[in-house]
Design an enzyme around this catalytic site. Structure first.
Site, PDB file in Angstrom:
ATOM      1  N   THR A 132      34.856  64.885  42.240  1.00 45.01           N
ATOM      2  CA  THR A 132      34.364  63.521  42.030  1.00 45.01           C
ATOM      3  C   THR A 132      34.385  62.699  43.328  1.00 45.01           C
ATOM      4  O   THR A 132      35.311  62.811  44.128  1.00 45.01           O
ATOM      5  CB  THR A 132      35.225  62.827  40.952  1.00 45.01           C
ATOM      6  OG1 THR A 132      35.294  63.700  39.824  1.00 45.01           O
ATOM      7  CG2 THR A 132      34.648  61.497  40.535  1.00 45.01           C
ATOM      8  N   GLU A 250      38.407  75.132  31.988  1.00 43.39           N
ATOM      9  CA  GLU A 250      39.005  73.821  32.256  1.00 43.39           C
ATOM     10  C   GLU A 250      38.933  72.939  31.007  1.00 43.39           C
ATOM     11  O   GLU A 250      39.866  72.215  30.675  1.00 43.39           O
ATOM     12  CB  GLU A 250      38.249  73.162  33.420  1.00 43.39           C
ATOM     13  CG  GLU A 250      38.743  71.776  33.729  1.00 43.39           C
ATOM     14  CD  GLU A 250      38.077  71.171  34.969  1.00 43.39           C
ATOM     15  OE1 GLU A 250      37.399  71.915  35.702  1.00 43.39           O
ATOM     16  OE2 GLU A 250      38.243  69.968  35.182  1.00 43.39           O
ATOM     17  N   ARG A 251      37.819  73.023  30.316  1.00 45.67           N
ATOM     18  CA  ARG A 251      37.640  72.168  29.127  1.00 45.67           C
ATOM     19  C   ARG A 251      38.552  72.611  27.993  1.00 45.67           C
ATOM     20  O   ARG A 251      39.049  71.780  27.241  1.00 45.67           O
ATOM     21  CB  ARG A 251      36.168  72.180  28.711  1.00 45.67           C
ATOM     22  CG  ARG A 251      35.400  71.379  29.716  1.00 45.67           C
ATOM     23  CD  ARG A 251      33.928  71.401  29.595  1.00 45.67           C
ATOM     24  NE  ARG A 251      33.411  70.584  30.689  1.00 45.67           N
ATOM     25  CZ  ARG A 251      32.248  70.731  31.269  1.00 45.67           C
ATOM     26  NH1 ARG A 251      31.415  71.659  30.845  1.00 45.67           N
ATOM     27  NH2 ARG A 251      31.880  69.950  32.246  1.00 45.67           N
ATOM     28  N   GLN A 344      49.420  52.267  15.217  1.00 51.56           N
ATOM     29  CA  GLN A 344      49.293  51.228  14.184  1.00 51.56           C
ATOM     30  C   GLN A 344      50.406  51.363  13.146  1.00 51.56           C
ATOM     31  O   GLN A 344      50.995  50.379  12.712  1.00 51.56           O
ATOM     32  CB  GLN A 344      47.913  51.352  13.519  1.00 51.56           C
ATOM     33  CG  GLN A 344      47.572  50.259  12.546  1.00 51.56           C
ATOM     34  CD  GLN A 344      47.304  48.918  13.242  1.00 51.56           C
ATOM     35  OE1 GLN A 344      47.090  48.869  14.451  1.00 51.56           O
ATOM     36  NE2 GLN A 344      47.352  47.847  12.476  1.00 51.56           N
ATOM     37  N   GLY A 371      37.265  66.080  33.051  1.00 51.06           N
ATOM     38  CA  GLY A 371      36.854  67.426  32.608  1.00 51.06           C
ATOM     39  C   GLY A 371      35.406  67.426  32.131  1.00 51.06           C
ATOM     40  O   GLY A 371      34.961  68.337  31.422  1.00 51.06           O
ATOM     41  N   GLY A 372      34.659  66.384  32.506  1.00 46.99           N
ATOM     42  CA  GLY A 372      33.315  66.162  31.958  1.00 46.99           C
ATOM     43  C   GLY A 372      33.459  65.166  30.822  1.00 46.99           C
ATOM     44  O   GLY A 372      34.251  65.396  29.890  1.00 46.99           O
TER      45      GLY A 372
HETATM   46  C1  LIG Z   1      43.105  60.399  35.605  1.00 48.10           C
HETATM   47  C2  LIG Z   1      41.909  61.099  36.144  1.00 48.10           C
HETATM   48  C3  LIG Z   1      42.061  62.344  36.766  1.00 48.10           C
HETATM   49  C4  LIG Z   1      40.953  62.981  37.328  1.00 48.10           C
HETATM   50  N1  LIG Z   1      41.135  64.169  38.009  1.00 48.10           N
HETATM   51  C5  LIG Z   1      40.075  64.690  38.702  1.00 48.10           C
HETATM   52  C6  LIG Z   1      40.267  65.794  39.576  1.00 48.10           C
HETATM   53  O1  LIG Z   1      41.372  66.353  39.705  1.00 48.10           O
HETATM   54  N2  LIG Z   1      39.201  66.255  40.280  1.00 48.10           N
HETATM   55  C7  LIG Z   1      37.963  65.677  40.172  1.00 48.10           C
HETATM   56  O2  LIG Z   1      37.058  66.113  40.844  1.00 48.10           O
HETATM   57  N3  LIG Z   1      37.750  64.621  39.349  1.00 48.10           N
HETATM   58  C8  LIG Z   1      38.781  64.118  38.616  1.00 48.10           C
HETATM   59  N4  LIG Z   1      38.584  63.030  37.789  1.00 48.10           N
HETATM   60  C9  LIG Z   1      37.251  62.447  37.709  1.00 48.10           C
HETATM   61  C10 LIG Z   1      36.543  62.670  36.384  1.00 48.10           C
HETATM   62  O3  LIG Z   1      36.229  64.016  36.206  1.00 48.10           O
HETATM   63  C11 LIG Z   1      35.314  61.747  36.380  1.00 48.10           C
HETATM   64  O4  LIG Z   1      35.796  60.415  36.280  1.00 48.10           O
HETATM   65  C12 LIG Z   1      34.363  62.056  35.250  1.00 48.10           C
HETATM   66  O5  LIG Z   1      33.736  63.291  35.447  1.00 48.10           O
HETATM   67  C13 LIG Z   1      33.276  60.971  35.082  1.00 48.10           C
HETATM   68  O6  LIG Z   1      32.657  60.677  36.291  1.00 48.10           O
HETATM   69  P1  LIG Z   1      32.513  59.136  36.754  1.00 48.10           P
HETATM   70  O7  LIG Z   1      33.872  58.530  36.674  1.00 48.10           O
HETATM   71  O8  LIG Z   1      31.816  59.108  38.048  1.00 48.10           O
HETATM   72  O9  LIG Z   1      31.626  58.445  35.640  1.00 48.10           O
HETATM   73  P2  LIG Z   1      30.018  58.391  35.615  1.00 48.10           P
HETATM   74  O10 LIG Z   1      29.478  59.737  35.845  1.00 48.10           O
HETATM   75  O11 LIG Z   1      29.585  57.282  36.495  1.00 48.10           O
HETATM   76  O12 LIG Z   1      29.776  57.972  34.117  1.00 48.10           O
HETATM   77  C14 LIG Z   1      29.794  56.622  33.619  1.00 48.10           C
HETATM   78  C15 LIG Z   1      29.371  56.654  32.161  1.00 48.10           C
HETATM   79  O13 LIG Z   1      28.023  57.129  32.072  1.00 48.10           O
HETATM   80  C16 LIG Z   1      27.958  58.213  31.171  1.00 48.10           C
HETATM   81  N5  LIG Z   1      26.951  59.170  31.602  1.00 48.10           N
HETATM   82  C17 LIG Z   1      26.770  59.707  32.842  1.00 48.10           C
HETATM   83  N6  LIG Z   1      25.759  60.580  32.832  1.00 48.10           N
HETATM   84  C18 LIG Z   1      25.285  60.615  31.572  1.00 48.10           C
HETATM   85  C19 LIG Z   1      24.243  61.347  30.913  1.00 48.10           C
HETATM   86  N7  LIG Z   1      23.501  62.246  31.560  1.00 48.10           N
HETATM   87  N8  LIG Z   1      24.041  61.110  29.598  1.00 48.10           N
HETATM   88  C20 LIG Z   1      24.796  60.221  28.927  1.00 48.10           C
HETATM   89  N9  LIG Z   1      25.792  59.513  29.478  1.00 48.10           N
HETATM   90  C21 LIG Z   1      26.039  59.710  30.784  1.00 48.10           C
HETATM   91  C22 LIG Z   1      29.339  58.832  31.211  1.00 48.10           C
HETATM   92  O14 LIG Z   1      29.593  59.615  30.052  1.00 48.10           O
HETATM   93  C23 LIG Z   1      30.217  57.587  31.292  1.00 48.10           C
HETATM   94  O15 LIG Z   1      30.403  57.059  30.022  1.00 48.10           O
HETATM   95  C24 LIG Z   1      39.674  62.391  37.200  1.00 48.10           C
HETATM   96  C25 LIG Z   1      39.518  61.178  36.548  1.00 48.10           C
HETATM   97  C26 LIG Z   1      40.618  60.514  36.038  1.00 48.10           C
HETATM   98  C27 LIG Z   1      40.406  59.182  35.383  1.00 48.10           C
END
Ligand SMILES: Cc1cc2nc3c(=O)[nH]c(=O)nc-3n(C[C@H](O)[C@H](O)[C@H](O)COP(=O)(O)OP(=O)(O)OC[C@H]3O[C@@H](n4cnc5c(N)ncnc54)[C@H](O)[C@@H]3O)c2cc1C
Length: 385
Positions: A132, A250-251, A344, A371-372
């Site tokens: 990410t 992973e999932r 609750q 994890g997606g």
């Molecule tokens: C505590 C924590 C630990 C993490 N650990 C890791 C890690 O170890 N390594 C790593 O690489 N990442 C990690 N992540 C990142 C995590 O995998 C991402 O936050 C996640 O994949 C979503 O990406 P984004 O935050 O950029 O959201 P975005 O991709 O910007 O999404 C924003 C919203 O838009 C929606 N959206 C996006 N595309 C679509 C679509 N095509 N159709 C419908 N809806 C859509 C999403 O579902 C979401 O609701 C971590 C995140 C957290 C919070």
């Protein structure tokens, strides 16, 4: 309470049960008592990794010739469940064991496996995977971090965010473009060993809604030079395919944690409503309480059975993208719903930090995001309709 055979995968052996006892003892003595302290400090103690290694809890599913335990992924499931039972969301163990080590096992050359896996198994290296970026998460094809070939080296530039184990990691699998003009075909996975390079910097350990004890960080790469031998796999441009191949595993790991958390929330809440009185009765004596808990327990059992079947498929190397997406999205949505119901039923006490249900509720939220995201899971399922 219900027929336990329903919830028992075919893969359980006496050896696995023994491993479970060791894991449970470790989680109850070395992990559970420190959860509140880790919440305050924002990360687990670095020594925890070494202590776990001594008992064979690091990389139990990696072959013994690379320093692992020689078991299968059921050993990782046991660890996820026992960590969940100890109420600990702080330790990025499943990511280190079940994800990072397995990328190296699956795609590493013999020299890479010999170099890195024993160090991951001994705790000398903590693993992380950096996909990410500030500008892109779900849309992995659009990563902007680059790893550009220059002689015998790659030069890595870019920024990553939300990286689990980011502060402690000594080995980071970085998702980068070796060909920035391409989308998926331009992506490669390269390994950065943090103490062997210059230009790598860890940013903030980010403050979060929950999982306060988990180290989730920003990472910066500025002209970081790594040997070309740190490319994972047979050639450039294979990174996206490798990610797609590993993501079902992973999932499922996320789904294992979801089921363990649901079961713990229900156990804690069932006990609480039996002890708590209102209007001269126990809270469990209200029909509403019983119906709600009956429904949630049924759903948790459905989740358990589905995930056990998915685990069998994973062990048989038959877990497909769609089934794993179903498991991830459904169990984590249910985890959140059930944690909310359980909070609750605790009334005001449920909102107090000293009650473990408050942590289970806070920590459950992110399971639907990482994890997606669950929307992306539905996209994946939808594509195959
Ligand atoms: C505590 C924590 C630990 C993490 N650990 C890791 C890690 O170890 N390594 C790593 O690489 N990442 C990690 N992540 C990142 C995590 O995998 C991402 O936050 C996640 O994949 C979503 O990406 P984004 O935050 O950029 O959201 P975005 O991709 O910007 O999404 C924003 C919203 O838009 C929606 N959206 C996006 N595309 C679509 C679509 N095509 N159709 C419908 N809806 C859509 C999403 O579902 C979401 O609701 C971590 C995140 C957290 C919070």
């Amino acid at each position: 309470m219900f027929n336990a055979a329903l919830a028992q995968g075919r893969y359980v052996t006496d050896e696995l049960r023994m491993f479970q006892e060791t894991a449970r003892r470790f989680m109850q003595t070395e992990v559970a008592p420190h959860v509140l302290r880790w919440d305050e400090q924002g990360h687990v103690d670095r020594e925890l990794w070494y202590k776990a290694a001594e008992l064979g809890l690091l990389c139990p599913s990696i072959p013994t010739e690379y320093g692992g335990g020689g078991g299968d992924l059921a050993y990782e499931k046991v660890l996820v469940e026992e960590q969940g039972r100890a109420g600990c969301s702080a330790w990025g163990l499943s990511l280190h064991n079940g994800i990072v080590a397995h990328y190296i096992l699956a795609y590493g050359t013999e020299a890479q496996k010999q170099a890195w896996l024993p160090k991951l198994a001994s705790g000398e290296l903590v693993g992380a995977i950096a996909m990410t970026e500030p500008g892109t998460g779900s849309d992995l094809q659009s990563v902007r971090t680059t790893a550009i070939a220059d002689g015998d080296e790659y030069v890595v530039n870019g920024q990553k965010v939300f990286i689990t184990n980011g502060q402690q990691a000594g080995l980071i699998i970085v998702v980068a473009k070796t060909d920035p003009n391409e989308k998926a075909k331009g992506i490669s996975l390269v390994v950065v060993e943090t103490d062997k390079v210059s230009g790598f910097r860890r940013g903030r350990n980010l403050e979060k809604v929950g999982m306060h004890g988990q180290d989730t960080s920003e990472l910066f790469f500025e002209n970081v030079r790594i040997p070309k031998a740190n490319l994972l796999g047979k050639g450039e441009g294979m990174g996206f395919v490798q990610l797609m191949e590993q993501l079902p595993q992973e999932r499922l790991i996320v789904a294992w944690a979801a089921v363990a958390a649901m079961e713990l929330a229900l156990d804690l809440t069932t006990q609480y409503v039996k002890d708590r009185k209102a209007f001269g009765k126990r809270v469990i004596d209200f029909q509403n309480t019983r119906f709600q808990l009956a429904q949630a327990r049924t759903e948790a059992t459905l989740a358990r059975v589905f995930v056990e079947r998915c685990t069998e498929m994973l062990l048989d190397k038959k877990l497909d993208v769609v089934t794993a997406a179903m498991a991830k999205y459904w169990t984590t949505d249910k985890q959140f719903e059930i944690a909310d119901l359980c909070l609750q039923l605790h009334g005001g006490y449920g909102y107090m930090d000293e009650y473990p249900i408050s942590r289970l509720w806070r920590d459950s939220r992110v399971q639907r995001i990482y994890g997606g995201t669950n929307e992306i899971m539905k996209e994946l399922i939808g594509r195959f309709l």
